[in-house]
Design a protein around this motif. Structure first.
Motif, short mmCIF file in Angstrom:
data_model
loop_
_atom_site.label_atom_id
_atom_site.label_comp_id
_atom_site.label_asym_id
_atom_site.label_seq_id
_atom_site.Cartn_x
_atom_site.Cartn_y
_atom_site.Cartn_z
N HIS A 484 74.38 47.98 -5.77
CA HIS A 484 75.31 48.75 -4.99
C HIS A 484 76.22 47.81 -4.14
CE1 HIS A 484 73.91 53.01 -5.68
NE2 HIS A 484 72.78 52.38 -5.73
N MET A 485 75.96 46.50 -4.16
CA MET A 485 76.73 45.29 -3.81
C MET A 485 76.53 44.19 -4.58
SD MET A 485 75.59 45.67 0.25
CE MET A 485 77.10 44.80 0.83
N PRO A 486 76.92 44.36 -5.83
CA PRO A 486 76.95 43.12 -6.89
C PRO A 486 78.05 42.11 -6.42
CG PRO A 486 78.30 44.89 -7.61
CD PRO A 486 77.58 45.53 -6.58
N LYS A 487 77.53 40.90 -6.69
CA LYS A 487 78.20 39.84 -6.51
C LYS A 487 79.43 39.57 -7.58
CE LYS A 487 74.92 36.72 -3.96
NZ LYS A 487 74.14 35.53 -3.72
N ILE A 488 80.57 40.19 -7.04
CA ILE A 488 81.74 40.09 -8.05
C ILE A 488 83.06 39.75 -7.40
CG2 ILE A 488 80.73 41.70 -9.51
CD1 ILE A 488 82.57 43.88 -8.20
N ALA A 489 83.12 39.53 -6.16
CA ALA A 489 84.20 38.83 -5.54
C ALA A 489 84.37 37.41 -5.49
CB ALA A 489 84.41 39.63 -4.06
N THR A 490 85.45 36.85 -6.00
CA THR A 490 85.39 35.46 -6.13
C THR A 490 86.00 34.68 -4.68
OG1 THR A 490 86.07 35.53 -8.42
CG2 THR A 490 86.47 33.53 -7.39
N THR A 491 85.08 33.83 -4.28
CA THR A 491 85.51 33.06 -3.24
C THR A 491 85.74 31.64 -3.74
OG1 THR A 491 84.56 32.06 -1.06
CG2 THR A 491 83.16 32.15 -2.78
N LEU A 492 85.26 31.11 -4.65
CA LEU A 492 85.49 29.77 -5.07
C LEU A 492 85.05 29.30 -6.45
CD1 LEU A 492 86.85 26.90 -4.36
CD2 LEU A 492 84.47 26.17 -3.44
N ALA A 493 85.94 28.99 -7.51
CA ALA A 493 85.31 28.75 -8.68
C ALA A 493 84.47 30.03 -9.23
CB ALA A 493 84.79 27.62 -8.92
N ASP A 494 83.26 29.87 -9.82
CA ASP A 494 82.26 30.66 -10.11
C ASP A 494 81.29 31.33 -9.11
OD1 ASP A 494 81.07 28.31 -9.68
OD2 ASP A 494 79.68 28.35 -11.70
N VAL A 495 81.72 30.92 -7.74
CA VAL A 495 80.85 31.48 -6.75
C VAL A 495 81.42 32.62 -6.24
CG1 VAL A 495 80.31 31.03 -4.28
CG2 VAL A 495 80.56 28.93 -5.85
N LYS A 496 80.62 33.67 -6.17
CA LYS A 496 81.05 35.09 -6.03
C LYS A 496 80.37 35.70 -4.61
CE LYS A 496 82.83 35.43 -10.03
NZ LYS A 496 84.18 35.31 -10.38
N VAL A 497 81.11 36.67 -3.91
CA VAL A 497 80.10 37.26 -2.77
C VAL A 497 80.34 38.88 -3.11
CG1 VAL A 497 81.15 35.70 -1.16
CG2 VAL A 497 82.59 37.80 -1.70
N ARG A 498 79.55 39.50 -2.29
CA ARG A 498 79.14 40.70 -2.64
C ARG A 498 80.37 42.00 -2.27
NH1 ARG A 498 74.15 41.25 -4.13
NH2 ARG A 498 72.62 39.84 -3.53
N SER A 499 80.26 43.02 -3.23
CA SER A 499 81.32 44.09 -3.13
C SER A 499 80.70 44.80 -1.76
CB SER A 499 81.03 44.70 -4.29
OG SER A 499 81.86 46.14 -4.08
N HIS A 500 81.92 45.58 -1.37
CA HIS A 500 81.19 46.52 -0.04
C HIS A 500 81.81 47.92 -0.21
CE1 HIS A 500 80.18 42.73 2.08
NE2 HIS A 500 79.71 43.50 3.06
N THR A 501 82.01 48.14 -1.38
CA THR A 501 82.21 49.65 -1.57
C THR A 501 81.09 50.56 -1.63
OG1 THR A 501 82.25 49.48 -4.18
CG2 THR A 501 84.51 49.22 -2.89
N PHE A 502 79.93 49.89 -2.10
CA PHE A 502 78.59 50.50 -2.02
C PHE A 502 78.74 51.39 -3.31
CE2 PHE A 502 79.32 49.51 2.22
CZ PHE A 502 78.43 48.67 2.31
N ALA A 503 79.48 51.47 -4.36
CA ALA A 503 79.72 52.26 -5.40
C ALA A 503 78.92 51.22 -6.57
CB ALA A 503 81.09 52.54 -5.88
#
Length: 547
Positions: A484-503
């Motif tokens: 429900h919070m996959p790491k799909i938001a890019t912060t730098l290159a291939d480093v991702k942070v978690r989504s916060h829609t919880f969908a």
């Protein structure tokens, strides 16, 4: 009229009144969704208050409201009470609004006027003919946490109209005094906070020699030395370096990838951030004041280019504190915990979102933060979230509107069901500092299960977590945040942070909108077609939700 006739008349009138009331009650039905009548409310409240023994009313609370005690009480309240009373005590929950009589607003004067002993007695013994259970532990008069819960309920109390007016007046006349001014009275909170990323996002390498993570000599992208670095930004995912020219700071064209342990170019490229066309394509002509400093400081002044304090200090969330330091009261300081869910979350959304001021430019410059806003005001007057057209994938958004890049937790969160239900950012996070990742109140999945345990009203509607996830307990596939919070938001290159829609992003959505889905992100050797077919075999899932 003789006394016996008067007595009979009164009895008859009462019987008629009760008959009319009974007929009305039957006519209206027995739904718990309606509001109790005035008579029911008065009778029920009076009966409850009279049932509390005098000895219990006069009992004194052995605890005092310290930071640790209130934190412990809050956890207990969220675990046991919030399902009916709500995390803010308002009673505006699915359960609370459908009980009969209604769950009381714990913040209201009616509750706050009760003595500590009365509130504790109700907590321990419950209230008959209502949904309020008794939480007393058998043969344990002092060992339970009911006294601490009383302190937490006291802390929820709303300000009166007069107090709110006084708060506005104090806020308008107060000035910033810095986080260290808070340490004397709030030592525990201050000690936790000063170790957080919030307190250390901006550092001067002259004051903090260990601030620079990599060896600058290894940078082959753009050479600069420690003497060139006036401020260092970040330490978790990336670290950036700023040099000072005149009274402005400018970003060096290289940044350190903390995760990858490599140097990367730092330049806001054409067609990315909205403000890019309004600044020359040269880092040394793009000052950080308009683009960064308003969120990385307290009270950045766009005219003097000075800050009250670098980093996210106490007054970033609680407003100017001079009056409170001089004579501390609840009235002369702002507390997001006592605000409605919109203003409460806006405390965080002011910086954890992509957007722009509604009036831009401001005095000839384009700002990437809500100029003029501080806690207590309405963020919508100073900030508009980045717009998105459904179906379009942009620098900031995936096609469905989910965040495509970092610093968009607010953009995501306001779309969520949890936000619409009144959950706030600090329902999960404690910016004062915890031992958990991302300053979570508890480890991630534990927080989710507080409200979303098996067979809970909030789901999942299965008897066990394994039935819901179709993965073994403790495995990556059984993690709430993984799905429900996959790491799909890019912060730098291939480093991702978690989504916060919880969908939950289905594999079918991934095919249609090119959004990474948690199934094939984990099962990297499988296709979206395989994942879709697997989900169709899960009997408790609606096939319509999987498309």
């Amino acid at each position: 009229m003789k006394s016996w006739k008067l007595f009979l008349f009164l009895c008859g009138a009462i019987l008629v009144a009760l008959g009319v009331y009974g007929v009305r009650l039957v006519w209206r039905g027995l739904s718990t969704a309606g509001q109790p009548s005035f008579l029911e409310t008065v009778v029920a409240r009076t009966a409850r208050n009279l049932s509390i023994p005098r000895k219990a009313r006069l009992e004194k609370n052995p605890w005092t409201p310290s930071a640790d005690v209130l934190k412990e009480a809050r956890e207990s309240f969220l675990d046991r009470c919030a399902v009916c009373h709500g995390p803010d005590g308002s009673g505006q929950t699915q359960v609370g609004s459908n009980l009969y009589p209604k769950v009381p607003d714990l913040r209201s004067p009616r509750t706050q006027k009760l003595t500590d002993g009365e509130i504790r007695y109700i907590i321990r013994n419950g209230v008959r003919l209502t949904g309020m259970p008794g939480w007393a532990k058998p043969h344990d008069e002092q060992g339970d946490d009911s006294w601490k819960l009383v302190l937490f309920i006291r802390d929820l109390g709303l300000l009166s109209k007069e107090q709110r007016e006084e708060q506005v007046a104090e806020d308008n006349s107060a000035h910033y005094v810095g986080s260290q001014s808070c340490e004397k009275c709030h030592a525990q909170i201050y000690e936790h906070w000063r170790k957080t990323p919030m307190a250390n996002v901006v550092r001067d390498p002259r004051e903090h020699p260990d601030a620079i993570i990599p060896e600058l000599s290894t940078d082959t992208i753009a050479k600069f030395t420690k003497d060139d670095v006036a401020l260092v930004y970040g330490s978790i995912w990336k670290q950036r370096y700023f040099t000072k020219r005149g009274d402005d700071y400018f970003p060096e064209p290289a940044q350190w990838d903390v995760t990858g342990h490599v140097w990367r170019k730092y330049f806001v490229a054409k067609g990315t951030d909205w403000w890019e066309p309004f600044y020359p394509p040269d880092n040394m002509r793009r000052p950080t004041g308009p683009t960064c400093d308003g969120c990385h400081s307290v009270d950045y002044n766009i005219h003097t280019k000075q800050v009250a304090e670098w980093n996210v200090g106490c007054e970033k969330c609680h407003g100017p504190g001079s009056a409170h330091v001089e004579h501390p009261t609840r009235v002369n300081i702002l507390n997001p915990a006592r605000m409605d869910y919109v203003q409460a979350s806006d405390t965080c959304i002011q910086c954890h979102s992509q957007g722009r001021p509604p009036m831009n430019p401001i005095e000839g410059k384009y700002y990437d933060w809500p100029v003029g806003f501080h806690v207590g005001l309405h963020l919508q007057d100073f900030w508009q979230l980045e717009e998105h057209t459904l179906g379009e994938t942009t620098f900031t958004h995936y096609a469905d509107g989910t965040a495509h890049k970092n610093r968009m937790q607010g953009n995501d969160f306001v779309q969520s069901v949890m936000y619409r239900r009144g959950v706030t950012c600090f329902s999960c996070h404690d910016t004062h500092g915890t031992e958990n990742y991302a300053q979570l109140r508890k480890p991630g999945d534990q927080i989710c299960l507080d409200c979303h345990g098996p067979l809970s009203l909030n789901g999942p509607r299965t008897g066990t977590l394994e039935e819901h996830t179709h993965h073994k307990k403790g495995s990556a596939g059984s993690s709430c945040i993984a799905c429900h919070m996959p790491k799909i938001a890019t912060t730098l290159a291939d480093v991702k942070v978690r989504s916060h829609t919880f969908a939950f992003i289905t594999p079918a959505m991934s095919d249609k909108y090119k959004i990474p889905d948690p199934c094939t992100t984990c099962h990297t050797d499988k296709s979206t077609a395989w994942a879709t077919e697997e989900l169709r075999r899960w009997p408790e899932r609606s096939t319509w939700r999987m498309e």
